[in-house]
Design a protein around this motif. Structure first.
Motif, PDB file in Angstrom:
ATOM      1  N   LYS A 215      -4.647   9.386  -9.092  1.00  0.00           N
ATOM      2  CA  LYS A 215      -5.284   9.049  -7.814  1.00  0.00           C
ATOM      3  C   LYS A 215      -4.858   7.679  -7.290  1.00  0.00           C
ATOM      4  O   LYS A 215      -4.639   7.495  -6.103  1.00  0.00           O
ATOM      5  CB  LYS A 215      -6.815   9.064  -7.977  1.00  0.00           C
ATOM      6  N   TYR A 216      -4.781   6.707  -8.198  1.00  0.00           N
ATOM      7  CA  TYR A 216      -4.564   5.329  -7.736  1.00  0.00           C
ATOM      8  C   TYR A 216      -3.436   4.601  -8.474  1.00  0.00           C
ATOM      9  O   TYR A 216      -3.288   4.756  -9.686  1.00  0.00           O
ATOM     10  CB  TYR A 216      -5.821   4.483  -7.922  1.00  0.00           C
TER      11      TYR A 216
ATOM     12  N   ALA B 152       1.566   6.361  -7.162  1.00  0.00           N
ATOM     13  CA  ALA B 152       0.453   7.179  -7.669  1.00  0.00           C
ATOM     14  C   ALA B 152       0.828   8.658  -7.592  1.00  0.00           C
ATOM     15  O   ALA B 152       0.614   9.418  -8.549  1.00  0.00           O
ATOM     16  CB  ALA B 152      -0.814   6.905  -6.860  1.00  0.00           C
ATOM     17  N   ARG B 153       1.419   9.064  -6.488  1.00  0.00           N
ATOM     18  CA  ARG B 153       1.821  10.457  -6.322  1.00  0.00           C
ATOM     19  C   ARG B 153       2.879  10.817  -7.373  1.00  0.00           C
ATOM     20  O   ARG B 153       2.812  11.861  -8.017  1.00  0.00           O
ATOM     21  CB  ARG B 153       2.370  10.679  -4.899  1.00  0.00           C
TER      22      ARG B 153
ATOM     23  N   LYS C 242     -10.233   1.252 -10.638  1.00  0.00           N
ATOM     24  CA  LYS C 242      -9.549   0.934  -9.388  1.00  0.00           C
ATOM     25  C   LYS C 242     -10.283  -0.213  -8.668  1.00  0.00           C
ATOM     26  O   LYS C 242      -9.678  -1.199  -8.248  1.00  0.00           O
ATOM     27  CB  LYS C 242      -9.508   2.174  -8.501  1.00  0.00           C
TER      28      LYS C 242
ATOM     29  N   LYS D 255       0.831  -1.205   0.000  1.00  0.00           N
ATOM     30  CA  LYS D 255       0.000   0.000   0.000  1.00  0.00           C
ATOM     31  C   LYS D 255       0.874   1.267   0.000  1.00  0.00           C
ATOM     32  O   LYS D 255       0.581   2.230  -0.709  1.00  0.00           O
ATOM     33  CB  LYS D 255      -0.917  -0.009   1.228  1.00  0.00           C
TER      34      LYS D 255
ATOM     35  N   GLU E 166       2.195   1.751  -3.434  1.00  0.00           N
ATOM     36  CA  GLU E 166       1.124   2.183  -4.348  1.00  0.00           C
ATOM     37  C   GLU E 166       0.859   3.681  -4.190  1.00  0.00           C
ATOM     38  O   GLU E 166       0.670   4.390  -5.184  1.00  0.00           O
ATOM     39  CB  GLU E 166      -0.158   1.388  -4.068  1.00  0.00           C
ATOM     40  N   GLU E 167       0.844   4.143  -2.962  1.00  0.00           N
ATOM     41  CA  GLU E 167       0.590   5.577  -2.744  1.00  0.00           C
ATOM     42  C   GLU E 167       1.732   6.429  -3.278  1.00  0.00           C
ATOM     43  O   GLU E 167       1.513   7.465  -3.895  1.00  0.00           O
ATOM     44  CB  GLU E 167       0.362   5.842  -1.240  1.00  0.00           C
ATOM     45  N   GLU E 168       2.955   5.967  -3.052  1.00  0.00           N
ATOM     46  CA  GLU E 168       4.115   6.719  -3.550  1.00  0.00           C
ATOM     47  C   GLU E 168       4.137   6.761  -5.077  1.00  0.00           C
ATOM     48  O   GLU E 168       4.418   7.797  -5.683  1.00  0.00           O
ATOM     49  CB  GLU E 168       5.418   6.061  -3.059  1.00  0.00           C
TER      50      GLU E 168
END
Ligand SMILES: *Cc1c(COP(=O)(O)O)cnc(C)c1O
Length: 365
Positions: free
Chosen positions: A52-53, A46-47, A205, A39, A42-44
């Protein structure tokens, strides 16, 4: 001096201690499948991509397949893609049961030709897969215009273009979905297999999250016949460590490419050309030479490895004979396939190593 085609020794050293610590944490918790590190990555990612995802999956091939499946593409549908690409771009379409529709590529960027693309759109066309080959994005404005006019989804194959940009937008962020491979030799590579789908679309997503995990909505409920295609927690640790360096490593690739371009341009070798509105990340440094096989042999004799990405366009592969194409259907791709030659290139390649390849190539031509 011998030069390897790709040498990640120094890159691995840079992240080794961070990976060791990260792996120890995973082992301590035995959180090997979908641990919190997945997770976090995934956030890194996406950024980084500006979406968004990001959803981790187990390969680039699966990223493409799950993205197409999430768009409900299947038998009776057609998907358009360039014939000059890695076979996986076509395989993922075939897995869904949809038909492949090949298109020729541009002689300058080696990417799908938007004008020829517009001519093969039919009522059955459900998606277009532009491939950002070698590290340079395809002509996205024109591709998106064709797609929007006809109500077709664009699924970007960004497996060779981690961090590349088109008018300032990262690869994978312009279409309905963007698909990445983290195969070890890719611009952002795991220490094993891995991949990701990126999107701004809530439905994609939701679908990819379900499809990658047995079609599950909760532990015991399965809404659809999904798959087992998750990103390993151990690989997520490696990818998070590497992502921090990706821009720097891409800049190093660009620097080596600039030395190649200057030295080889001077002796009249056809070097890759970067379109003015794009940032090329040189996942692959592909030149063009007329007597390619002889040049390769000469380079090898001088200790310089080279490869061909790719010698046979997909419409001429045995696996795709059933699609009904023949030699001569895509003249630009066929010409490129006969001339293309990939030279060694990796972020930590030294100027001396680049010059060594140039020297050997001069002798080999
Ligand atoms: C590497 C690659 C893929 C497939 O990725 P895997 O992780 O090997 O499954 C798909 N398309 C292109 C253009 C690639 O280069």
């Amino acid at each position: 001096m011998s030069v390897q085609f790709i040498d990640f020794t120094r890159q691995n050293e840079v992240i080794k201690s961070e990976v060791d610590a990260g792996w120890a944490a995973v082992i301590a918790k035995s959180s090997f499948i979908m641990g919190p590190q997945v997770k976090a990555f995934e956030e890194e990612f996406a950024r980084y991509c500006g979406v968004k995802y990001a959803l981790g999956v187990n390969s680039g091939t699966d990223a493409l397949y799950l993205a197409l499946s999430a768009l409900d593409i299947g038998p009776g549908d057609e998907v358009i893609l360039p014939t000059h690409t890695f076979i996986a771009t076509a395989l993922c379409v075939s897995y869904t049961g949809a038909a492949v529709k090949f298109v020729d590529v541009e002689d300058v960027t080696y990417n799908i030709d938007p004008e020829k693309l517009a001519k093969v759109v039919s009522k059955k066309t459900k998606a277009i897969i532009p491939v950002h080959l070698y590290g340079q994005m395809a002509n996205m404005d024109q591709i998106m215009a064709v797609a929007d006019k006809n109500g077709i989804a664009v699924v970007e194959d960004a497996c060779q273009a981690h961090g590349a940009k088109y008018k300032g937008v990262r690869s994978g962020a312009m279409g309905k979905a963007g698909c990445f491979s983290f195969y070890p030799t890719k611009g952002l590579g795991a220490w094993g297999d891995g991949g990701a789908v990126i999107t701004n679309d809530d439905k994609i997503k939701y679908m990819v999250e379900m499809l990658r995990d047995y079609g599950r909505t909760d532990r015991y409920s399965h809404k659809m016949k999904g798959f087992n295609s998750r990103l390993d927690t151990m690989q997520a640790v490696v990818l998070s460590a590497k992502l921090k360096h990706l821009d720097e490593w891409n800049a190093m690739r660009q620097k080596a490419a600039a030395v190649y371009a200057e030295e080889l341009g001077r002796i009249g070798v056809a070097v890759p050309r970067q379109a003015a509105d794009r940032d090329h990340v040189y996942q692959t440094y592909a030149i063009r030479v007329k007597n390619r096989d002889k040049v390769m042999e000469n380079l090898k004799a001088r200790g310089i490895p080279s490869l061909i990405h790719y010698p046979i366009p997909i419409h001429l592969q045995e696996a795709y004979l059933d699609a009904g194409y023949k030699a001569g259907d895509f003249p630009v791709a066929e010409k490129i396939a006969a001339e293309i030659l990939s030279l060694p290139l990796f972020p930590h390649m030294t100027p001396d190593q680049v010059k060594e390849v140039v020297r050997a190539l001069k002798e080999s031509l």
